[in-house]
Design a protein around this motif. Structure first.
Motif, PDB file in Angstrom:
ATOM      1  N   THR A 143       1.001  -1.143   0.018  1.00 60.14           N
ATOM      2  CA  THR A 143      -0.002   0.053   0.083  1.00 60.14           C
ATOM      3  C   THR A 143       0.757   1.185  -0.072  1.00 60.14           C
ATOM      4  OG1 THR A 143      -1.665  -1.124   1.257  1.00 60.14           O
ATOM      5  CG2 THR A 143      -1.702   1.186   1.194  1.00 60.14           C
ATOM      6  N   LEU A 198       2.334   4.625   3.422  1.00 58.85           N
ATOM      7  CA  LEU A 198       2.387   4.083   4.751  1.00 58.85           C
ATOM      8  C   LEU A 198       3.962   4.423   5.407  1.00 58.85           C
ATOM      9  CD1 LEU A 198       1.468   0.020   4.263  1.00 58.85           C
ATOM     10  CD2 LEU A 198       0.373   1.920   5.224  1.00 58.85           C
ATOM     11  N   ASP A 238       2.383  -3.585   3.664  1.00 58.54           N
ATOM     12  CA  ASP A 238       1.477  -3.507   4.728  1.00 58.54           C
ATOM     13  C   ASP A 238       2.133  -4.031   5.902  1.00 58.54           C
ATOM     14  OD1 ASP A 238      -0.655  -2.437   3.095  1.00 58.54           O
ATOM     15  OD2 ASP A 238      -1.424  -4.369   2.498  1.00 58.54           O
ATOM     16  N   ASP A 243      -4.486  -9.803   5.430  1.00 53.04           N
ATOM     17  CA  ASP A 243      -4.720  -8.701   4.943  1.00 53.04           C
ATOM     18  C   ASP A 243      -6.129  -7.532   5.567  1.00 53.04           C
ATOM     19  OD1 ASP A 243      -3.990  -6.336   2.975  1.00 53.04           O
ATOM     20  OD2 ASP A 243      -5.732  -6.957   1.737  1.00 53.04           O
ATOM     21  N   GLU A 281      -5.324  -2.747  11.598  1.00 52.71           N
ATOM     22  CA  GLU A 281      -4.207  -2.314  11.364  1.00 52.71           C
ATOM     23  C   GLU A 281      -3.613  -2.525  13.058  1.00 52.71           C
ATOM     24  OE1 GLU A 281      -0.229  -0.894  10.539  1.00 52.71           O
ATOM     25  OE2 GLU A 281      -1.952  -1.618   9.187  1.00 52.71           O
ATOM     26  N   GLN A 313      -2.363  -6.067  12.996  1.00 47.29           N
ATOM     27  CA  GLN A 313      -1.330  -6.162  12.141  1.00 47.29           C
ATOM     28  C   GLN A 313      -0.053  -5.625  13.010  1.00 47.29           C
ATOM     29  OE1 GLN A 313      -1.345  -4.947   8.011  1.00 47.29           O
ATOM     30  NE2 GLN A 313      -3.725  -5.007   8.049  1.00 47.29           N
TER      31      GLN A 313
END
Length: 300
Positions: A101, A104, A137, A190, A194, A197
């Motif tokens: 992405t 970031l 990501d 995915d 966030e 993650q």
């Protein structure tokens, strides 16, 4: 961090990049391995359910007569996903399509200040250019670092149970299918928020000197068919993040349970091999099958 998340994702990491870290001594196996095996059956269908470890120390012995007999009786093999292990570029292309992405922050800025130095050191050891990781990501950047941790555990040259089983079935021209595709597995990661993650990434950074001890505990529990030990070893850190647990464990177990239930409508015998953490504990496939009043029994 437990080893659960690392091994859950090892199917991806092993195909993404070669491990540049020198492997450490492998974990010592128990003298006798008797991993757990279950039988799900009705009048004309038998489904063997076997819990695996996705990456094992080189030369690790786990086969026995009971497992060999079940494999020989089976008309086909079902694993979590079929991966192209001969062409890592395909895995990289898939990861680039799903896990990158623009805009970031740098990967090291996605962990707390007290974790940045450790993450920078892990990145340096991985030999993956920081600019590449910065465009990824958080979950995919974490996966790219995973081979270093596998190398620390002495697993750099090892292969998993699935690969060995695939070799058996290919040798006799029996079909192999996957419960998921590689893309579906990456989409699971995915789709995580966030925050989850970043917990995934932080957990990898937090792996310390005790990781070998934790791995040996998990390996010993698996080799002995110790359901409580497997559940405790694979599961304890996933409970820290409800999002991780739901995404990586509960929803997938529920989907696989429905697949198994439907598979009983097709006569024959099949050997189903999935990560051992999916077959132990209150939210396991075994527990879900029993909740549906299906006849499933442990045979080893």
């Amino acid at each position: 961090m437990t080893i659960f998340r690392k091994l859950l994702a090892a199917f991806v990491a092993a195909g993404l990049t070669a491990c540049n870290a020198a492997p450490s001594p492998a974990a010592k196996p128990p003298k006798e391995g008797r991993p757990a095996l279950w039988k799900l059956a009705d009048e004309d269908t038998t489904i063997w359910l076997f819990g695996t470890i996705h990456v094992l120390p080189p030369g690790y012995k786990w086969r026995d007569a009971v497992i060999d007999k079940a494999v020989a009786q089976s008309d086909g093999l079902v694993i979590e996903a079929i991966l192209d292990r001969t062409d890592p570029s395909k895995a990289m292309a898939l990861l680039a399509r799903i896990g990158m992405t623009p805009g970031l922050p740098p990967l090291v800025d996605r962990v707390p200040a007290d974790k940045k130095a450790a993450l920078a050191a892990l990145i340096a050891r991985s030999k993956v250019p920081p600019r590449v990781l910065d465009g990824m990501d958080t979950w995919s950047g974490a996966l790219m670092l995973m081979p270093v941790l596998l190398g620390d555990l002495g697993l750099a040259g090892g292969i998993g149970v699935e690969e060995q089983l695939e070799g058996d079935f290919k040798a006799v021209n029996k079909p192999i299918e996957g419960l998921e595709t590689a893309e579906q597995q990456l989409r699971v990661l995915d789709g995580m928020p966030e925050d989850a993650q970043r917990q995934f990434l932080i957990a990898m950074v937090d792996d310390g000197a005790d990781q070998k001890v934790e791995f040996e505990k998990m390996l010993t529990a698996w080799a002995r068919g110790d359901e409580k030990g497997i559940s405790a070893s694979f599961d304890k850190d996933v409970r820290v993040s409800p999002e991780l647990r739901e995404a990586l464990l509960v929803r997938r177990n529920a989907a696989w349970t429905e697949w198994l239930k439907a598979r009983l409508d097709k006569p024959g015998t099949v050997f189903v091999a999935v990560g051992a953490g999916h077959l132990a504990g209150n939210d396991s496939v075994i527990a879900m099958l029993k909740a549906k009043k299906l006849k499933v029994q442990r045979v080893q």
